[in-house]
Design an enzyme around this catalytic site. Structure first.
Site, PDB file in Angstrom:
ATOM      1  N   SER B  63       0.766  -1.233   0.127  1.00 29.31           N
ATOM      2  CA  SER B  63       0.141   0.017  -0.098  1.00 29.31           C
ATOM      3  C   SER B  63       0.851   1.262  -0.030  1.00 29.31           C
ATOM      4  O   SER B  63       0.535   2.457  -0.148  1.00 29.31           O
ATOM      5  CB  SER B  63      -0.960   0.112   1.105  1.00 29.31           C
ATOM      6  OG  SER B  63      -2.051  -1.002   0.931  1.00 29.31           O
ATOM      7  N   LYS B  66       0.346   3.451  -2.865  1.00 24.75           N
ATOM      8  CA  LYS B  66      -0.616   4.053  -3.223  1.00 24.75           C
ATOM      9  C   LYS B  66      -0.516   5.440  -2.970  1.00 24.75           C
ATOM     10  O   LYS B  66      -0.946   6.659  -3.717  1.00 24.75           O
ATOM     11  CB  LYS B  66      -1.712   4.006  -2.085  1.00 24.75           C
ATOM     12  CG  LYS B  66      -2.324   2.386  -2.174  1.00 24.75           C
ATOM     13  CD  LYS B  66      -3.252   2.330  -0.751  1.00 24.75           C
ATOM     14  CE  LYS B  66      -3.922   0.723  -0.910  1.00 24.75           C
ATOM     15  NZ  LYS B  66      -4.484   0.312   0.100  1.00 24.75           N
ATOM     16  N   TYR B 188      -3.146  -1.953 -10.640  1.00 23.87           N
ATOM     17  CA  TYR B 188      -2.954  -1.983  -9.298  1.00 23.87           C
ATOM     18  C   TYR B 188      -2.088  -3.071  -8.379  1.00 23.87           C
ATOM     19  O   TYR B 188      -1.146  -2.675  -7.676  1.00 23.87           O
ATOM     20  CB  TYR B 188      -4.550  -1.946  -8.571  1.00 23.87           C
ATOM     21  CG  TYR B 188      -4.539  -1.961  -7.023  1.00 23.87           C
ATOM     22  CD1 TYR B 188      -4.657  -1.048  -6.557  1.00 23.87           C
ATOM     23  CD2 TYR B 188      -4.838  -3.205  -6.439  1.00 23.87           C
ATOM     24  CE1 TYR B 188      -4.710  -0.807  -5.115  1.00 23.87           C
ATOM     25  CE2 TYR B 188      -5.274  -3.421  -4.989  1.00 23.87           C
ATOM     26  CZ  TYR B 188      -4.899  -2.066  -4.507  1.00 23.87           C
ATOM     27  OH  TYR B 188      -4.973  -2.099  -3.059  1.00 23.87           O
ATOM     28  N   VAL B 257       0.931  -3.719   3.748  1.00 16.81           N
ATOM     29  CA  VAL B 257       0.882  -5.052   4.694  1.00 16.81           C
ATOM     30  C   VAL B 257       2.445  -5.645   4.308  1.00 16.81           C
ATOM     31  O   VAL B 257       2.633  -6.834   5.039  1.00 16.81           O
ATOM     32  CB  VAL B 257      -0.109  -5.801   4.204  1.00 16.81           C
ATOM     33  CG1 VAL B 257      -1.457  -5.004   4.708  1.00 16.81           C
ATOM     34  CG2 VAL B 257      -0.160  -6.052   2.879  1.00 16.81           C
TER      35      VAL B 257
END
Lengths: 303, 303, 303, 303
Positions: B63, B66, B188, B257
């Site tokens: 993440s 992001k 993604y 994570v």
């Protein structure tokens, strides 16, 4: 920097939006506020205070008092407050009961109504008079001995307080209140109904810009606890618009439905803006606009 | 300040907790990580980089990517990203679908999985290759041309990706995706599966400490947009523990994570910590502990 | 009782409301339905069938097929269906994902879209072709060999099926699907897109009025299982308006967004009403009105 | 049919499970109940009554009283009750506040605590004494003049009633209470704390099996309203296990946390079972088991 000029410019920036939004009217006493009133004050860490517009006009502090009750509970009782209330943004409206149910009576943070009720309960246990404690602190820090609870507003809150009574009984049903519901609510209303001006509140909040040091030079909170309150203000202080407030203003802040917002510039000072008309999240349209303008112009932001 | 010494002390502070928490195992490739590995890097705004422990060992950024996809979408497409994703803390887990339903397919913020899927979709439209765009940016900023997507991790994400497919189809059902679900998810996964070290990420994030300026001196984002990303990081960057992270660490940060956390000290530099074992919210136990220790020791905090 | 007369009266009672409500338009094929069409059929346990209005016009059965897929899954696989889906009213819309998240991928009941996807998956495992199984059953019971899936509707469902794809992937993420998402959805659309008339459906549902006995006299379900399906129909068969349907009509029933409702009068027969315009819950305004009128006039109600 | 024999067999069927589940202990007075006590009564529409086990031992009726307050409110005030409370299953626990918030103070159905508080408020307005009205009705129908509220239980409910106080204040905050919260709760506790036996309750509920006709032959409710109450009982009468109760027992029924369940066999009679130990949903384990056994053996079911 010419503080006076910057304050005046920020007030001017807010003028066009003062007709926008809606004055809180859930109690008659608040509904009577003039939507075009507007004030802005700056207090610097050296104790100087500047202002523009209606910066010396008292208004109902409402939820801004939650910041002071939290600081006093921490100063008096230490870490125990964090056993009874969380410090995460809720993602839900300030008076929602939904999370309280899934989280078994532990409010998500101290700036939700539910969280502030728990903090008030703790402060009541610790001091014997939570309303008095907040009031005395505000008087001392602002140097304004006439600052007081507006009894008409407090009575009006109680008379229209079914939602808060529901929150308090719900918390009590999970065993997270120590004092009777009625007493806790009376003290909660007592500090929410305090009337203070932008000047008073900016001065009263300076301990957060001074890393825990009060107006008289004594220490209220450890440096670490002062920082931590600023962190909780930034993530949770402006209802479910905390993200947007951080995005636009970039400062820790606490708003109230009386139309005030108190913001902290760590190491520099505090700003307090006031305009009664609110956006959908319950934050003053004019106050957010003025703070946005001020921080953009001055570059004052924690980011 | 002796950065090297402070980094080492922070790593030492994290050592005792490295056995705590749980390595993410929702995909086999992540589950194989060594829970006792730990690294910490500091990059300063002048481009210097320091490190301790396993700071040069690549790990799956997950993440943390992001943050870069958001920055690139803003740099390339401007404000339109805010029409398709909010910037409020969600109060719910990072992969929850609940709010998406009540909010009609507009993710609460760009750091939820749902929000990042929307940002990836926009970046795919804007650049033609979202995975490539993120990878190239990280290579350029870190000066590490070997930095790359781990194809095994990307494949594993796709193979175990029912939850993300559900999110993407759900968003598409509200008309908030422009590209096919499969394409968006592939991009993604491509950026989430990038492997990079603490060193690489600290350098890659420096533009946020430098108010928008890249390693080569060019401007990626306006000063205002850089500040705004920091604000969103602080309120939303560490899942539903953003409040606690702000409380303990006091810096804008983004976790993954894979066990990494990248934190920004505006005007000073960036910190990147990595330890694979996670707490219940999905943040690295060791990384939070080390960042807490470092900021406490140095006084580096935005508050 | 003069069934024909009572049917005609019920159709007449529905006429004034046929302009009310809204034809389902989430797929173009459904949106083309004539909102003033209306039919009502009654099949009695001895196999006689009566009708009024457009009772022999085929329409898209949509969710009414969920009743047949459940019956076939129970008949073929026994109790195992209840390990994978509950039998409680949900209190939420038929396509909501919210409860699925809090209940870990076990749909609340077999008549929610999520529940029907799980039942379809089971029936696919049990029979090798769930769409075929439902279609053959409807043909056999109705004696209508031309009854078939409308391929245009099935294709349209798939093309506009992001919401159902989200549900299916979400269920799969909790491990509650045995077959690939795409295959399950294809079979789900195959049975939802069957076109059948009021006559066909009333005959096909008779096994529930006959306590489990099919048209050819063979037993599909035990007496107990037939009663149980009626119970689940009554509490969950008409979306989140099941309470109101029980209140007004007083019969177990299953509705579909094609505008049909199939209701069971245990020991007596079945009623099927059809009118394309739907109320907010997704039930046909005309069909509920006609069934209400018929049961009020005849005293046919389980209560 | 040998009623006495069937009742005895159903009681025997319940014996093995009487150790299962948990006696309600949220108030001390209920917690003292003997978990092995068990009774079952049958009243037939001709007014005969049969029983087995502890069928003449009084217990706390608790939520079973909600059925009678609803019937009396309908009989006295007509349709207005449906303007203030819905009739849909909630899908949530009986004392949840969550839906009340999203549905603006209109409880989902009259058998949730929130709904029963609203019904009690209406009955208080209509009769001047809601507790008295329910008590007198139960006395008249059961022919037991000694049937009464247990003052100790009522006092205990009030003393431990934060959750109900929260519900009532919350409803009041939406303007859906006419009388003061304290008065409404006092009447609510007065009827919940009535002590009655299986015999008493089976007789008192007969009007629902007789389509609205009281013990003295007078009409309490129209045939239609009696059916409608049965419908609401079936979909909402046994908390969030109404689906399972319909599935297993197949009768309209109302349960209470005192361990009683009153079930209606329209046109035939009523059954009342009692065993204090409850399952997770709050329904008596023994009572559900005995009713299941009785209806399976006799074929008495509405389906």
């Amino acid at each position: 920097m010419d503080y006076q000029l910057e304050l005046q410019r920020a007030v001017d920036a807010a003028r066009p939006v003062l007709g926008t939004g809606r004055v809180a009217d859930y109690i008659p006493a608040l509904g009577a506020a003039d939507p075009t009133a507007f004030g802005l004050a700056l207090a610097t860490v050296d104790g100087q205070v500047y202002g523009a517009g209606d910066w010396q006009v008292p208004f109902s502090v409402q939820s801004i008092s939650k910041l002071f009750s939290l600081a006093l509970a921490l100063a008096t009782g230490g870490e125990q407050v964090w056993h009874r209330v969380g410090r995460e943004p809720s993602g839900t409206p300030f008076n929602s009961l939904v999370q309280l149910e899934s989280e078994q009576g532990i409010p998500r943070n101290p700036f939700l109504n539910s969280g502030a009720v728990v903090v008030t309960d703790l402060l009541l246990t610790l001091t014997g008079d939570a309303g008095h404690a907040v009031r005395e602190f505000l008087r001392a820090e602002s140097g304004n001995p006439r600052l007081d609870t507006d009894p008409q507003v407090a009575a009006s809150e109680a008379a229209h307080g079914h939602r808060n009574a529901a929150l308090a009984h719900f918390i009590a049903s999970y065993g997270n209140l120590e004092n009777p519901v009625e007493a806790v609510l009376a003290h909660y209303y007592a500090h929410c109904a305090i009337a203070a001006s932008c000047r008073d509140l900016a001065l009263a909040g300076l301990f957060l810009a001074r890393h825990g040091i009060r107006a008289d030079g004594s220490r209220l909170l450890s440096r670490s606890d002062a920082k931590r309150i600023n962190a909780v203000l930034l993530t949770c202080g402006t209802y479910d618009a905390a993200g947007d407030f951080a995005f636009r203003v970039g400062l820790p802040g606490k708003s109230g439905v009386g139309g005030g917002i108190l913001a902290v510039v760590p190491g520099r000072g505090t700003l307090c803006a006031w305009g009664p008309a609110l956006d959908r999240a319950g934050n003053s349209v004019g106050a957010v606009t003025a703070l946005d303008a001020f921080t953009t112009a001055t570059g004052w932001s924690v980011f």
